[in-house]
Design a protein around this motif. Structure first.
Motif, short mmCIF file in Angstrom:
data_model
loop_
_atom_site.label_atom_id
_atom_site.label_comp_id
_atom_site.label_asym_id
_atom_site.label_seq_id
_atom_site.Cartn_x
_atom_site.Cartn_y
_atom_site.Cartn_z
N ALA A 11 0.68 -1.08 0.02
CA ALA A 11 -0.42 -0.41 -0.09
C ALA A 11 0.75 1.28 0.45
CB ALA A 11 -1.04 -0.11 1.42
N ARG A 12 1.73 0.98 0.23
CA ARG A 12 2.67 2.32 0.50
C ARG A 12 3.59 2.99 -0.77
NH1 ARG A 12 3.90 3.50 5.94
NH2 ARG A 12 1.99 3.38 7.42
N VAL A 13 3.93 1.46 -0.78
CA VAL A 13 5.12 1.83 -2.35
C VAL A 13 3.82 2.18 -3.73
CG1 VAL A 13 6.24 0.80 -4.01
CG2 VAL A 13 6.50 -0.08 -1.82
N ARG A 14 2.82 1.62 -3.85
CA ARG A 14 1.81 2.23 -4.33
C ARG A 14 0.94 3.71 -4.35
NH1 ARG A 14 -2.30 -2.23 -6.85
NH2 ARG A 14 -0.69 -3.86 -6.70
N ALA A 15 0.98 4.11 -2.91
CA ALA A 15 0.36 5.29 -2.80
C ALA A 15 1.93 6.29 -3.47
CB ALA A 15 0.38 5.16 -0.87
N ARG A 16 3.04 5.58 -3.24
CA ARG A 16 4.53 7.04 -3.79
C ARG A 16 4.28 6.61 -5.20
NH1 ARG A 16 7.34 9.40 -0.20
NH2 ARG A 16 6.85 8.86 2.41
N SER A 17 3.41 5.56 -6.13
CA SER A 17 3.68 5.51 -7.09
C SER A 17 4.32 4.49 -7.54
CB SER A 17 3.85 6.77 -8.45
OG SER A 17 2.68 7.74 -8.15
N GLY A 18 4.95 3.39 -6.93
CA GLY A 18 5.98 2.87 -6.56
C GLY A 18 5.38 1.49 -7.30
N SER A 19 6.30 0.55 -7.45
CA SER A 19 6.63 -0.93 -8.29
C SER A 19 6.72 -1.83 -6.70
CB SER A 19 6.20 -1.09 -9.41
OG SER A 19 5.93 -2.48 -9.71
N LEU A 20 6.22 -2.90 -6.63
CA LEU A 20 6.68 -3.34 -5.54
C LEU A 20 6.44 -5.37 -6.00
CD1 LEU A 20 7.74 -4.78 -2.26
CD2 LEU A 20 5.09 -4.75 -1.94
#
Length: 117
Positions: A73-82
């Motif tokens: 959720a945190r990664v996606r909130a920063r427009s990232g990818s996990l």
């Protein structure tokens, strides 16, 4: 860059590759440290592309799964990818039962996961 006790961090291009130092991620205290270190990658080190390599992990508790959901959720909130890779069949079965295999992008090996970024 932060110090990591539970994680081994390397970089392949702009992807942060995380390997776990523990084979058994089941004790509350280690899960708390593990979760804090993973979140630190996003919050402190500002990593947006993170690959979790589970090749050394043999046991993973449900509490650890909760930390992965929070991290995602945190990664996606920063427009990232996990992305996750190298999950042993026993742990992957837990991902299937909990339907988390639909939430996370899971790859068989590291090179396949890296090319997916």
């Amino acid at each position: 860059m932060s110090e990591y006790r539970r994680l081994h961090i390397t970089h392949v291009g702009d992807v942060c590759v995380v390997r776990f130092r523990d084979q058994r991620i089941i004790e509350d205290i280690s899960i708390q440290e593990w979760g804090q270190e993973l979140l630190s990658l996003v919050e402190v080190d500002k990593r947006q592309k993170i690959l979790l390599n589970f090749s050394e992990v043999k046991y993973l508790s449900s509490a650890a799964l909760g930390k992965l959901i929070t991290l995602n959720a945190r990664v996606r909130a920063r427009s990232g990818s996990l992305k996750l890779c190298c999950i042993c069949p026993e742990i992957y079965e837990v991902f299937q039962i909990t339907k988390l295999n639909k939430v996370f992008e899971i790859y068989e090996d590291e090179s396949e996961a890296l090319s997916a970024f």
